[in-house]
Design a protein around this motif. Structure first.
Motif, PDB file in Angstrom:
ATOM      1  N   GLY A  53      19.247  33.957   3.963  1.00 49.10           N
ATOM      2  CA  GLY A  53      19.125  34.366   2.565  1.00 49.10           C
ATOM      3  C   GLY A  53      17.737  34.705   1.886  1.00 49.10           C
ATOM      4  O   GLY A  53      17.629  34.212   0.573  1.00 49.10           O
ATOM      5  N   VAL A  54      17.018  35.305   2.672  1.00 52.48           N
ATOM      6  CA  VAL A  54      15.397  34.888   2.163  1.00 52.48           C
ATOM      7  C   VAL A  54      15.862  36.618   1.439  1.00 52.48           C
ATOM      8  O   VAL A  54      16.672  37.692   1.432  1.00 52.48           O
ATOM      9  CB  VAL A  54      15.449  36.301   3.419  1.00 52.48           C
ATOM     10  N   ARG A  55      15.109  36.202   0.043  1.00 49.38           N
ATOM     11  CA  ARG A  55      14.944  36.981  -0.707  1.00 49.38           C
ATOM     12  C   ARG A  55      13.648  38.511  -1.007  1.00 49.38           C
ATOM     13  O   ARG A  55      14.194  39.020  -1.556  1.00 49.38           O
ATOM     14  CB  ARG A  55      15.524  36.756  -2.179  1.00 49.38           C
ATOM     15  N   GLN A  56      13.002  37.733  -0.576  1.00 49.54           N
ATOM     16  CA  GLN A  56      11.324  38.296  -0.762  1.00 49.54           C
ATOM     17  C   GLN A  56      10.427  38.164   0.980  1.00 49.54           C
ATOM     18  O   GLN A  56      10.848  36.635   1.494  1.00 49.54           O
ATOM     19  CB  GLN A  56      10.373  37.995  -1.866  1.00 49.54           C
ATOM     20  N   PHE A  57      10.665  39.067   1.263  1.00 44.25           N
ATOM     21  CA  PHE A  57       9.361  39.339   2.585  1.00 44.25           C
ATOM     22  C   PHE A  57       7.820  39.653   1.955  1.00 44.25           C
ATOM     23  O   PHE A  57       7.901  40.635   1.589  1.00 44.25           O
ATOM     24  CB  PHE A  57      10.213  40.503   3.933  1.00 44.25           C
ATOM     25  N   VAL A  58       7.018  38.788   2.212  1.00 42.56           N
ATOM     26  CA  VAL A  58       5.437  38.755   1.654  1.00 42.56           C
ATOM     27  C   VAL A  58       4.516  38.607   2.275  1.00 42.56           C
ATOM     28  O   VAL A  58       4.889  37.811   3.561  1.00 42.56           O
ATOM     29  CB  VAL A  58       5.397  37.728   0.610  1.00 42.56           C
ATOM     30  N   PRO A 107      -7.052  37.696  -1.326  1.00 43.36           N
ATOM     31  CA  PRO A 107      -5.542  38.108  -0.422  1.00 43.36           C
ATOM     32  C   PRO A 107      -5.020  39.278  -0.490  1.00 43.36           C
ATOM     33  O   PRO A 107      -4.868  40.245  -1.673  1.00 43.36           O
ATOM     34  CB  PRO A 107      -5.061  37.078  -0.566  1.00 43.36           C
ATOM     35  N   VAL A 108      -5.615  40.400   0.195  1.00 45.95           N
ATOM     36  CA  VAL A 108      -4.846  41.533   0.204  1.00 45.95           C
ATOM     37  C   VAL A 108      -2.847  41.237   0.399  1.00 45.95           C
ATOM     38  O   VAL A 108      -2.064  41.145   1.297  1.00 45.95           O
ATOM     39  CB  VAL A 108      -4.556  42.467   1.534  1.00 45.95           C
ATOM     40  N   VAL A 109      -2.239  41.626  -0.287  1.00 41.75           N
ATOM     41  CA  VAL A 109      -0.346  41.287  -0.226  1.00 41.75           C
ATOM     42  C   VAL A 109      -0.106  42.587  -0.392  1.00 41.75           C
ATOM     43  O   VAL A 109       0.022  44.010  -1.166  1.00 41.75           O
ATOM     44  CB  VAL A 109       0.013  40.894  -1.872  1.00 41.75           C
ATOM     45  N   PHE A 110       1.359  43.114   0.389  1.00 44.42           N
ATOM     46  CA  PHE A 110       2.180  43.594   0.468  1.00 44.42           C
ATOM     47  C   PHE A 110       3.580  43.676   0.782  1.00 44.42           C
ATOM     48  O   PHE A 110       3.812  42.020   1.067  1.00 44.42           O
ATOM     49  CB  PHE A 110       2.049  45.074   1.669  1.00 44.42           C
ATOM     50  N   LEU A 111       4.818  43.936   0.949  1.00 40.49           N
ATOM     51  CA  LEU A 111       5.887  43.400   0.879  1.00 40.49           C
ATOM     52  C   LEU A 111       6.663  44.301   1.811  1.00 40.49           C
ATOM     53  O   LEU A 111       6.232  45.838   2.142  1.00 40.49           O
ATOM     54  CB  LEU A 111       7.003  43.641  -0.125  1.00 40.49           C
ATOM     55  N   LYS A 112       6.880  43.626   2.762  1.00 37.56           N
ATOM     56  CA  LYS A 112       8.006  44.241   3.866  1.00 37.56           C
ATOM     57  C   LYS A 112       9.549  43.912   3.289  1.00 37.56           C
ATOM     58  O   LYS A 112      10.043  43.120   2.811  1.00 37.56           O
ATOM     59  CB  LYS A 112       8.444  43.518   5.226  1.00 37.56           C
ATOM     60  N   ALA A 113      10.410  45.023   4.018  1.00 40.40           N
ATOM     61  CA  ALA A 113      11.471  44.884   3.673  1.00 40.40           C
ATOM     62  C   ALA A 113      12.869  43.459   4.103  1.00 40.40           C
ATOM     63  O   ALA A 113      12.352  44.047   5.207  1.00 40.40           O
ATOM     64  CB  ALA A 113      12.495  45.971   4.238  1.00 40.40           C
ATOM     65  N   ILE A 114      13.192  43.554   2.951  1.00 42.58           N
ATOM     66  CA  ILE A 114      14.540  42.274   4.555  1.00 42.58           C
ATOM     67  C   ILE A 114      15.462  42.414   4.911  1.00 42.58           C
ATOM     68  O   ILE A 114      15.170  41.835   6.233  1.00 42.58           O
ATOM     69  CB  ILE A 114      14.594  41.081   3.412  1.00 42.58           C
ATOM     70  N   THR A 115      15.383  44.410   5.780  1.00 41.98           N
ATOM     71  CA  THR A 115      16.453  44.470   6.568  1.00 41.98           C
ATOM     72  C   THR A 115      15.329  44.465   7.764  1.00 41.98           C
ATOM     73  O   THR A 115      16.207  44.695   8.929  1.00 41.98           O
ATOM     74  CB  THR A 115      16.533  46.335   5.775  1.00 41.98           C
ATOM     75  N   SER A 116      14.220  44.409   7.430  1.00 48.74           N
ATOM     76  CA  SER A 116      13.368  43.890   8.670  1.00 48.74           C
ATOM     77  C   SER A 116      13.293  43.005   9.429  1.00 48.74           C
ATOM     78  O   SER A 116      12.294  43.009  10.741  1.00 48.74           O
ATOM     79  CB  SER A 116      11.599  44.583   8.415  1.00 48.74           C
ATOM     80  N   SER A 124       8.471  48.087   7.400  1.00 45.49           N
ATOM     81  CA  SER A 124       9.754  47.805   7.134  1.00 45.49           C
ATOM     82  C   SER A 124      11.582  48.946   8.179  1.00 45.49           C
ATOM     83  O   SER A 124      12.154  48.417   7.111  1.00 45.49           O
ATOM     84  CB  SER A 124       9.833  48.163   5.821  1.00 45.49           C
ATOM     85  N   PHE A 125      10.785  49.690   9.359  1.00 40.73           N
ATOM     86  CA  PHE A 125      11.615  49.973   9.312  1.00 40.73           C
ATOM     87  C   PHE A 125      12.165  48.120   9.973  1.00 40.73           C
ATOM     88  O   PHE A 125      12.156  47.325  10.617  1.00 40.73           O
ATOM     89  CB  PHE A 125      11.021  50.151  10.643  1.00 40.73           C
ATOM     90  N   ASP A 126      14.230  48.936  10.737  1.00 47.01           N
ATOM     91  CA  ASP A 126      14.727  47.879  10.938  1.00 47.01           C
ATOM     92  C   ASP A 126      14.285  47.204  11.996  1.00 47.01           C
ATOM     93  O   ASP A 126      13.407  48.193  12.525  1.00 47.01           O
ATOM     94  CB  ASP A 126      16.139  48.072  11.559  1.00 47.01           C
ATOM     95  N   THR A 127      14.472  46.199  12.371  1.00 44.54           N
ATOM     96  CA  THR A 127      13.660  45.509  13.602  1.00 44.54           C
ATOM     97  C   THR A 127      12.295  44.823  13.279  1.00 44.54           C
ATOM     98  O   THR A 127      11.818  44.588  14.740  1.00 44.54           O
ATOM     99  CB  THR A 127      14.155  45.740  15.159  1.00 44.54           C
ATOM    100  N   PHE A 128      11.537  45.646  12.287  1.00 46.14           N
ATOM    101  CA  PHE A 128      10.281  45.098  12.385  1.00 46.14           C
ATOM    102  C   PHE A 128       9.422  43.565  11.673  1.00 46.14           C
ATOM    103  O   PHE A 128       8.186  43.878  11.308  1.00 46.14           O
ATOM    104  CB  PHE A 128       9.126  46.351  11.389  1.00 46.14           C
TER     105      PHE A 128
END
Length: 278
Positions: A69-74, A95-104, A174-178
């Protein structure tokens, strides 16, 4: 407690590791380790369970990511001084902040799949944590109260896409499995000091990264206080906190992952991950 999810992908069940290291199936009393069950009050209640009354899970079962149920991957970048230097970048003032896709997101022993025509897929050992309750404008002194628990994370990164394809870092991350996380989530009552964790990463049995989270430029508490100023963190959100020195892109010449490589992450308290590159 150490929380796990086991079973085939998409059909995982919740478990708790008992005092002997066995996984106990607790799916009869809760549906999954979803955001509503990561509230620290509910987790405290579950500590009273007699785990010996629950079935032991076979050691052959696949382990999935320890929460759902993760909605954000920070993600936080450049959070260790030596890593910033090996990347040829200045130490950050914030802090340097970016987002990864939850599908990763993926399980701790699932394969890392190289993207088509990958030129520079790299490893990144990181401490991860999961948010327990909605965090907005959180004071640093209270920040750790918003953590459900901690886990190992591998911020797998395709450097060509990350740095040379005219986009933000998330493009290469953000690639799948990353985003393998796990094998378990150590609840914050059991791990009270996230700034004193020793961990390491090996590629094919060669140690590439070894560090202590005491070396982080910005602590977990500082990260939560900072990020929650400009984005609301939600229960179940995963935050990873930056990697120490020793990534492939920092080597001379650079060294990147190839099919058949085995990446192993280890920590006494956070457990072990192992991924075969496919």
């Amino acid at each position: 407690m150490k929380l796990v999810r086991f079973g085939t992908q998409g059909n995982e069940k919740p478990g708790i590791i008992d005092g002997t290291g066995c996984i106990r199936d607790v799916s009869t009393i809760l549906p999954d380790w979803s955001p509503e069950w990561l509230n620290n009050e509910k987790l405290t209640t579950l500590q009273q369970l007699d785990l010996e009354t629950f079935p032991i899970v076979s050691k052959d079962e696949r382990l999935g990511m320890p929460v759902t149920g993760v909605r954000q991957f920070v993600a936080i970048g450049l959070n260790y001084g030596e890593h910033a230097r090996e990347a040829g970048m200045e130490l950050p003032n914030e802090p340097v902040v970016f987002l990864k896709a939850i599908t990763s997101l993926s399980g701790p022993y699932d394969a890392v799949v190289l993207p088509p025509n990958s030129l520079a897929t790299d490893w990144e050992l990181e401490l991860g944590f999961v948010i327990s309750k909605t965090a907005k404008n959180v004071p640093q002194a209270e920040a750790l109260e918003y953590v459900a628990g901690y886990c190992l994370a591998n911020d797998v990164s395709e450097r060509e896409w990350q740095l040379k394809r005219n986009g933000q870092w998330g493009k290469g991350k953000s690639f799948d499995t990353f985003g393998p996380i796990g094998p378990w989530l150590v609840t914050s009552d059991e791990l009270t000091d996230p700034q004193n964790i020793q961990f390491s990463l090996k590629v094919n049995d060669e140690v590439m990264q070894s560090a202590n989270t005491s070396d982080m430029i910005f602590s977990v508490a500082e990260i939560i206080a900072y990020v929650s100023q400009f984005m609301t963190l939600l229960p179940g959100d995963v935050v990873i906190t930056g990697t120490p020195a020793g990534v492939g892109g920092g080597m001379k010449p650079p060294r990147f992952l190839k099919k058949g490589d085995v990446v192993t992450l280890e920590s006494d308290v956070l457990g072990q991950q192992k991924q075969v590159v496919a």
